[in-house]
Design a protein around this motif. Structure first.
Motif, PDB file in Angstrom:
ATOM      1  N   SER A 143      30.059 -47.572   0.937  1.00  0.00           N
ATOM      2  CA  SER A 143      30.144 -48.981   1.289  1.00  0.00           C
ATOM      3  C   SER A 143      30.997 -49.739   0.275  1.00  0.00           C
ATOM      4  N   THR A 144      30.828 -49.401  -0.989  1.00  0.00           N
ATOM      5  CA  THR A 144      31.624 -50.040  -2.042  1.00  0.00           C
ATOM      6  C   THR A 144      33.109 -49.750  -1.838  1.00  0.00           C
ATOM      7  N   LEU A 145      33.418 -48.490  -1.537  1.00  0.00           N
ATOM      8  CA  LEU A 145      34.818 -48.099  -1.351  1.00  0.00           C
ATOM      9  C   LEU A 145      35.464 -48.932  -0.244  1.00  0.00           C
ATOM     10  N   ILE A 146      34.774 -49.025   0.889  1.00  0.00           N
ATOM     11  CA  ILE A 146      35.321 -49.776   2.019  1.00  0.00           C
ATOM     12  C   ILE A 146      35.508 -51.250   1.659  1.00  0.00           C
ATOM     13  N   ARG A 147      34.527 -51.809   0.966  1.00  0.00           N
ATOM     14  CA  ARG A 147      34.585 -53.233   0.629  1.00  0.00           C
ATOM     15  C   ARG A 147      35.573 -53.545  -0.485  1.00  0.00           C
ATOM     16  N   CYS A 148      35.924 -52.542  -1.273  1.00  0.00           N
ATOM     17  CA  CYS A 148      36.951 -52.763  -2.286  1.00  0.00           C
ATOM     18  C   CYS A 148      38.310 -52.987  -1.624  1.00  0.00           C
ATOM     19  N   ILE A 149      38.503 -52.369  -0.457  1.00  0.00           N
ATOM     20  CA  ILE A 149      39.809 -52.449   0.189  1.00  0.00           C
ATOM     21  C   ILE A 149      40.103 -53.870   0.658  1.00  0.00           C
ATOM     22  N   ASN A 150      39.134 -54.519   1.313  1.00  0.00           N
ATOM     23  CA  ASN A 150      39.391 -55.923   1.679  1.00  0.00           C
ATOM     24  C   ASN A 150      38.767 -56.892   0.665  1.00  0.00           C
ATOM     25  N   ARG A 151      38.359 -56.343  -0.450  1.00  0.00           N
ATOM     26  CA  ARG A 151      37.884 -57.113  -1.603  1.00  0.00           C
ATOM     27  C   ARG A 151      36.710 -58.025  -1.290  1.00  0.00           C
ATOM     28  N   LEU A 152      35.842 -57.570  -0.387  1.00  0.00           N
ATOM     29  CA  LEU A 152      34.534 -58.215  -0.307  1.00  0.00           C
ATOM     30  C   LEU A 152      33.781 -57.828  -1.576  1.00  0.00           C
ATOM     31  N   VAL A 153      34.155 -56.661  -2.125  1.00  0.00           N
ATOM     32  CA  VAL A 153      33.722 -56.269  -3.462  1.00  0.00           C
ATOM     33  C   VAL A 153      34.990 -56.167  -4.298  1.00  0.00           C
ATOM     34  N   GLU A 154      34.966 -56.759  -5.464  1.00  0.00           N
ATOM     35  CA  GLU A 154      36.162 -56.781  -6.316  1.00  0.00           C
ATOM     36  C   GLU A 154      36.265 -55.463  -7.083  1.00  0.00           C
ATOM     37  N   PRO A 155      37.336 -54.657  -6.847  1.00  0.00           N
ATOM     38  CA  PRO A 155      37.446 -53.400  -7.595  1.00  0.00           C
ATOM     39  C   PRO A 155      37.684 -53.677  -9.089  1.00  0.00           C
ATOM     40  N   SER A 156      37.133 -52.808  -9.945  1.00  0.00           N
ATOM     41  CA  SER A 156      37.276 -53.021 -11.387  1.00  0.00           C
ATOM     42  C   SER A 156      38.662 -52.615 -11.879  1.00  0.00           C
ATOM     43  N   SER A 157      39.180 -51.519 -11.320  1.00  0.00           N
ATOM     44  CA  SER A 157      40.525 -51.111 -11.721  1.00  0.00           C
ATOM     45  C   SER A 157      41.138 -50.265 -10.611  1.00  0.00           C
ATOM     46  N   GLY A 158      42.452 -49.970 -10.759  1.00  0.00           N
ATOM     47  CA  GLY A 158      43.146 -49.157  -9.774  1.00  0.00           C
ATOM     48  C   GLY A 158      44.017 -50.009  -8.876  1.00  0.00           C
ATOM     49  N   SER A 159      44.709 -49.343  -7.972  1.00  0.00           N
ATOM     50  CA  SER A 159      45.620 -50.066  -7.092  1.00  0.00           C
ATOM     51  C   SER A 159      45.354 -49.701  -5.638  1.00  0.00           C
ATOM     52  N   ILE A 160      45.426 -50.693  -4.773  1.00  0.00           N
ATOM     53  CA  ILE A 160      45.241 -50.482  -3.337  1.00  0.00           C
ATOM     54  C   ILE A 160      46.424 -51.111  -2.631  1.00  0.00           C
ATOM     55  N   GLN A 161      47.167 -50.287  -1.887  1.00  0.00           N
ATOM     56  CA  GLN A 161      48.336 -50.809  -1.185  1.00  0.00           C
ATOM     57  C   GLN A 161      48.164 -50.690   0.310  1.00  0.00           C
ATOM     58  N   LEU A 162      48.370 -51.808   0.994  1.00  0.00           N
ATOM     59  CA  LEU A 162      48.391 -51.797   2.454  1.00  0.00           C
ATOM     60  C   LEU A 162      49.812 -52.144   2.856  1.00  0.00           C
ATOM     61  N   GLY A 163      50.534 -51.163   3.447  1.00  0.00           N
ATOM     62  CA  GLY A 163      51.954 -51.381   3.697  1.00  0.00           C
ATOM     63  C   GLY A 163      52.638 -51.642   2.373  1.00  0.00           C
ATOM     64  N   ASP A 164      53.332 -52.782   2.253  1.00  0.00           N
ATOM     65  CA  ASP A 164      54.027 -53.106   1.012  1.00  0.00           C
ATOM     66  C   ASP A 164      53.210 -54.024   0.110  1.00  0.00           C
ATOM     67  N   THR A 165      52.004 -54.379   0.558  1.00  0.00           N
ATOM     68  CA  THR A 165      51.230 -55.359  -0.200  1.00  0.00           C
ATOM     69  C   THR A 165      50.266 -54.682  -1.157  1.00  0.00           C
ATOM     70  N   GLU A 166      50.354 -55.070  -2.411  1.00  0.00           N
ATOM     71  CA  GLU A 166      49.360 -54.615  -3.389  1.00  0.00           C
ATOM     72  C   GLU A 166      48.177 -55.570  -3.284  1.00  0.00           C
ATOM     73  N   LEU A 167      47.028 -55.054  -2.833  1.00  0.00           N
ATOM     74  CA  LEU A 167      45.900 -55.936  -2.521  1.00  0.00           C
ATOM     75  C   LEU A 167      45.145 -56.417  -3.753  1.00  0.00           C
ATOM     76  N   THR A 168      45.202 -55.628  -4.838  1.00  0.00           N
ATOM     77  CA  THR A 168      44.308 -55.940  -5.954  1.00  0.00           C
ATOM     78  C   THR A 168      44.702 -57.213  -6.709  1.00  0.00           C
ATOM     79  N   GLY A 169      45.985 -57.549  -6.717  1.00  0.00           N
ATOM     80  CA  GLY A 169      46.375 -58.686  -7.556  1.00  0.00           C
ATOM     81  C   GLY A 169      46.451 -60.020  -6.831  1.00  0.00           C
ATOM     82  N   LEU A 170      46.087 -60.045  -5.549  1.00  0.00           N
ATOM     83  CA  LEU A 170      46.339 -61.246  -4.747  1.00  0.00           C
ATOM     84  C   LEU A 170      45.464 -62.432  -5.167  1.00  0.00           C
ATOM     85  N   ASN A 171      46.043 -63.631  -5.100  1.00  0.00           N
ATOM     86  CA  ASN A 171      45.212 -64.820  -5.303  1.00  0.00           C
ATOM     87  C   ASN A 171      44.474 -65.125  -4.009  1.00  0.00           C
ATOM     88  N   ARG A 172      43.640 -66.160  -4.039  1.00  0.00           N
ATOM     89  CA  ARG A 172      42.745 -66.383  -2.903  1.00  0.00           C
ATOM     90  C   ARG A 172      43.467 -66.576  -1.583  1.00  0.00           C
TER      91      ARG A 172
END
Lengths: 269, 272
Positions: free
Chosen positions: B42-71
């Motif tokens: 459940s944590t893994l899935i929620r890290c992808i759309n950041r309902l749970v904030e991942p602590s480290s690492g990178s997640i890319q959807l297409g060309d978008t890096e999801l981890t650094g996005l502002n609100r």
């Protein structure tokens, strides 16, 4: 034969708990006795001894009620209803944002905004409508407006407290689901929070309106308009049959308002 | 395409829910994510759309890096990710139509969504999705008037209404009977194939996972311990993921999932 000594023992309470309960009851009885003594010190028994006669005397003067007096009551009754209704609206209007600021799951800041909202709720709730009315009559003068604002100020705390508790009890999964679609904060509140608290909101508002009708009947005692002014006048002229008529009108109004509020709550659930 | 690189999550309590998760999901691939309760699915899935904030690492959807996005950017990214929930997570007191249309909220200014002024295209799409999941006549029913299976169909329609590039599915069948579970899984799978949509499906039922996924990822205590095709899921692999157990009974000679579940129940009693 001697089963009891073999069978495992089970007690509802431990000896310590039993002792505590016994002490609690003992304290309560002792306290009652002391209170009774204090009360009796300041009672003039001569007055109490003829209480039945006095009650019968006032009862006799009340009966029959001054039925014709009702024509002087329509206008103050209308004022009373207006005070209650407009006061409730005013209170609810301010209570909604306060409730969202006070609920831990919707507050913008738990550190700063929430304590402020809770302070508003507590200060509104800790002061009785009658006291609010006393203050407001002094500040904005006697009349309907003072009554409306007094009822409104008292209602903010009541409605906001019950509403924020309802907000805190919502199902967070629905909120999460709406948030996951990319909805903004306002949209999450509109689609996930509001539908869940709407029945509670209507229930609370109508319940408060019901209470406010009762409270606004006495606000006139301190000059804030409504039936209370009439009641005050009749009481000070010892016109007991008019007082009886006013009681009947108040009773009728409260019965009707309770009926309305019960129907509304049934409809929204 | 989705790409995870060394995604980790440590909760404030110190629980390491996820450790260095790395994998890629190409378009159209359905990934079944299995593992014991508390493994971090459940944590893994929620890290992808950041309902749970991942602590480290990178997640890319297409060309978008999801981890650094502002609100604001995150909201835009979430529009592209559809999510289907355990126990449906529909807004119970809204109608079926409102629930489906809420998939478009990310595209609508708040005042328009307040007055339920969705665009004609959104509404047409919602109707065709409802038709596809077999609930065309239910548009104006309230969500709480529906059965479990029907609610999950609405949940699927809501996710697809987003026109997502990725589907995250969290225990879609957890509270459904075996037959409805299969129908729901079939529906999700066919939607993915039709739209060439990648999906990650969190699932407890190993047989369902094997039957409806192109690929299985096994999690144990926050680490990926298996990543391969469904038929590579041998007894040894299951033991690595879940711990020691007699797995032969799970598959059963009769092969059907319902009996499989029964068999594993008997299994438990025998080993106890």
């Amino acid at each position: 034969m001697n089963h009891s000594s073999l069978n495992p023992q089970w007690h509802y309470r431990t000896p310590g708990q039993s002792l505590l309960r016994w002490l609690g009851w003992f304290w309560l009885v002792a306290f009652t006795v002391v209170c009774w003594q204090i009360m009796n010190e300041n009672t003039i028994w001569a007055f109490v001894s003829d209480a039945p006669q006095q009650a019968a005397d006032i009862g006799g003067r009340m009966f029959p009620p001054a039925w014709g007096y009702i024509n002087n009551l329509w206008h103050p009754l209308w004022d009373t209803l207006n005070i209650a209704t407009l006061g409730t609206l005013l209170g609810v209007l301010f209570a909604i944002p306060v409730a969202f600021m006070a609920a831990t799951n919707t507050t913008p800041s738990v550190r700063f905004v929430r304590p402020l909202a809770l302070l508003i709720i507590v200060s509104s709730r800790s002061i009785n409508s009658l006291i609010w009315a006393l203050l407001l009559v002094a500040i904005i003068g006697p009349g309907l407006l003072a009554g409306i604002v007094a009822i409104g100020l008292r209602s903010i705390g009541f409605v906001a407290k019950l509403l924020y508790e309802a907000i805190e009890e919502i199902d967070e999964k629905q909120v999460e689901a709406i948030r996951a679609t990319g909805a903004s904060g306002a949209q999450v509140i509109d689609y996930a929070v509001v539908p869940q608290i709407l029945p509670a909101f209507w229930g609370i508002s109508v319940f408060r309106w019901d209470i406010n009708i009762r409270e606004s009947t006495i606000l006139g005692l301190v000059g804030a308009g409504g039936l209370g002014i009439q009641l005050n006048a009749s009481l000070s002229t010892l016109a007991w049959n008019q007082v009886a008529m006013i009681f009947i009108v108040i009773l009728g109004t409260v019965v009707i308002s309770e009926w309305v509020s019960a129907r509304v709550r049934q409809a929204v659930l | 395409m989705l790409k995870l690189d060394k995604v980790s999550k440590t909760y404030k309590t110190g629980d390491k829910a996820l450790h260095h998760a790395c994998f890629e999901v190409p378009a159209g691939q359905v990934v079944g994510l299995i593992g014991p309760s508390g493994a971090g699915k459940s944590t893994l899935i929620r890290c992808i759309n950041r309902l749970v904030e991942p602590s480290s690492g990178s997640i890319q959807l297409g060309d978008t890096e999801l981890t650094g996005l502002n609100r604001r950017e995150l909201r835009r990214a979430r529009r592209r990710i559809g999510m289907i929930f355990q126990e449906y997570a529909l807004v119970e007191r809204l109608t079926v139509m409102e629930n489906v249309l809420s998939g478009r909220l990310g595209y609508l200014p708040a005042w328009r969504s307040y007055f339920r002024k969705f665009t004609g295209d959104d509404i047409a799409q919602a109707f065709s999705l409802l038709d596809k999941v077999g609930l065309a006549d239910y548009a104006d029913k309230r969500a709480d008037a529906l059965s479990g299976g029907q609610r999950q169909r609405v949940g699927i329609a809501r996710a697809l209404e987003q026109n997502p590039e990725l589907l995250l599915v969290d225990e879609p069948t957890a509270s459904l009977d075996p037959k409805t579970s299969r129908q729901i899984m079939r529906l999700i799978r066919s939607a993915c194939q039709e739209r060439n949509l990648p999906a990650i499906i969190n699932i407890h039922d190993v047989l369902l996972a094997q039957q409806f996924s192109d690929r299985i990822i096994g999690l144990r205590a926050g680490e990926i311990v298996f990543d391969g095709p469904p038929d590579a899921l041998t007894d040894d692999v299951l033991t690595t993921i879940y711990g020691d157990e007699d797995w032969t009974q799970l598959r059963g000679e009769n092969g059907s999932g319902d009996q499989g579940e029964d068999a594993s129940g008997v299994d438990l009693m025998e080993s106890a």
